[in-house]
Design an enzyme around this catalytic site. Structure first.
Site, short mmCIF file in Angstrom:
data_model
loop_
_atom_site.label_atom_id
_atom_site.label_comp_id
_atom_site.label_asym_id
_atom_site.label_seq_id
_atom_site.Cartn_x
_atom_site.Cartn_y
_atom_site.Cartn_z
N SER A 54 0.74 -1.14 -0.15
CA SER A 54 -0.06 -0.06 -0.08
C SER A 54 0.74 1.21 -0.04
O SER A 54 1.54 1.42 -1.05
CB SER A 54 -0.95 0.06 1.19
OG SER A 54 -2.01 1.03 1.18
N ASP A 75 0.01 -4.32 -3.92
CA ASP A 75 -1.24 -3.43 -4.12
C ASP A 75 -0.94 -1.91 -3.79
O ASP A 75 -1.45 -1.33 -2.78
CB ASP A 75 -2.44 -3.87 -3.54
CG ASP A 75 -3.85 -3.48 -4.04
OD1 ASP A 75 -3.81 -3.50 -5.27
OD2 ASP A 75 -4.60 -3.19 -3.44
N HIS A 130 -7.35 -5.42 -0.70
CA HIS A 130 -6.25 -4.81 -0.75
C HIS A 130 -5.10 -5.41 0.00
O HIS A 130 -3.85 -5.68 -0.22
CB HIS A 130 -6.46 -3.36 -0.06
CG HIS A 130 -5.61 -2.42 -0.06
ND1 HIS A 130 -4.55 -1.98 -1.27
CD2 HIS A 130 -4.74 -1.65 1.06
CE1 HIS A 130 -3.84 -1.18 -0.97
NE2 HIS A 130 -3.89 -0.78 0.40
#
Length: 346
Positions: free
Chosen positions: A187, A212, A277
């Site tokens: 992230s 991600d 996610h």
């Protein structure tokens, strides 16, 4: 000042929607849905988001002259696989630890709201240490735990510079080999990894793996302000919540799209995308441990998203340690709804 910024973001919209409305704004194109600490999402237009970020970056620059961005490093090796040893950029600290420059090194960087004790760090370091002798360095960046997502975004560049500084120190003083050094980030941590790669001296990192990479407040057309394919000799992206919390367009030289890259099987009622996610970290830990994610080569990322890449496996596996030497392109990856997620040795 931080309270003012939070209120400013909230004032940009009348409603904090829990789920992204169908057929409404397109995140990453004309603005972003910004995640909130309570799990909701707030729409911010591109102009508004960039102004908020510019104001925060200016504040960040002034504050960093007085108070450096806090970043802590914890070393795990086969001698201490479960209890990390805090290391600093001093010869004594490294000498007193079990760091061994003759072994490959992996840096792991968490995302927003997390810390070095996050489950993803435990799983990834366990997978690497099970493979053999490695230095696994978990990065803890305190600014990720800001209640204000935008404030954490503003801290990404300086945090990446801190990671690069540790990398450069280990290369210069202990002979750590950049050709055997990889940085893995989830992230916001993926973009921290990108900035680490941008600031590495005396060569390039062997590889960066972006799990991600975060989309909100990052623009695809501004690669110098996010993780991009040129930040290491090889950059791989595992994209699992594309168009929502993560990027949909390819980020890495090798871009992998499990289940098409938008949502993941087994993530039921995943309105905010948090489950999909996070699944990227579970996939990666499993890929390191089992090398069990065969893929289909696609003509472009849109074919990967549409699962329109044929039925023949490519011979490339997502997360494979050999990808840095052979992979370039976009890949569809079939996955299962529960662990083990990969389809095996196909």
């Amino acid at each position: 000042m931080k309270v003012v910024i939070i209120l400013a973001i909230c004032a940009l919209t009348a409603v904090a929607a829990v789920a992204i409305p169908e057929g409404k704004n397109v995140s990453g194109e004309d603005g972003w849905y910004i995640p909130q600490a309570d799990g909701s999402l707030v729409w911010v237009s591109t102009e508004e988001g960039e102004q908020i970020l510019a104001d925060l970056e200016q504040q960040e620059e002034m504050q960093s002259r007085l108070l450096p961005v806090p970043v802590t490093f914890y070393l795990y090796t086969n001698s201490n696989p479960s209890k990390g040893v805090k290391i600093t950029e001093t010869v004594k600290s490294i000498t007193d630890s079990d760091f061994d420059a003759s072994n490959p090194t992996r840096f792991v960087i968490h995302g927003w709201t997390q810390s070095y004790t996050a489950g993803m760090n435990k799983d990834i370091r366990a997978s690497w240490l099970a493979r053999g002798k490695y230095n696994v360095i978990i990065v803890d960046w305190a600014r990720a735990r800001s209640v204000d997502y935008a404030s954490s975004v503003a801290a990404v560049p300086k945090t990446g510079e801190k990671v690069a500084s540790m990398i450069n120190f280990l290369v210069d003083n202990f002979g750590m080999n950049l050709d055997e050094t990889e940085v893995i980030g989830h992230s916001l941590g993926a973009h921290v990894a990108g900035y680490a790669g941008k600031n590495t001296k005396n060569g390039m990192l062997h590889a960066i793996v972006g799990l991600d990479p975060a989309l909100p407040l990052f623009s695809y057309n501004k690669p110098n302000k996010r993780l991009n394919a040129n930040d290491a000799n090889y950059v791989e992206s595992i994209q699992t919540n594309g168009g929502q919390l993560g990027f949909l367009k390819p980020i890495g030289k090798g871009a992998f799209y499990p289940n098409g890259g938008k949502t993941q099987p087994g993530c039921t009622l995943d309105l905010t995308g948090a489950c999909s996610h996070a699944r990227s970290t579970a996939y990666y830990a499993e890929a390191v441990a089992r090398d069990d994610f065969p893929s289909m080569r696609c003509g472009d990322y849109e074919e990967a998203v549409a699962d329109d890449c044929g039925t023949s496996y490519s011979g490339v596996k997502m997360g494979a340690i050999t990808n840095a030497y052979m992979v370039n392109g976009d890949y569809y990856v079939p996955v299962r709804s529960s662990s083990p997620y990969g389809y095996g040795s196909s």
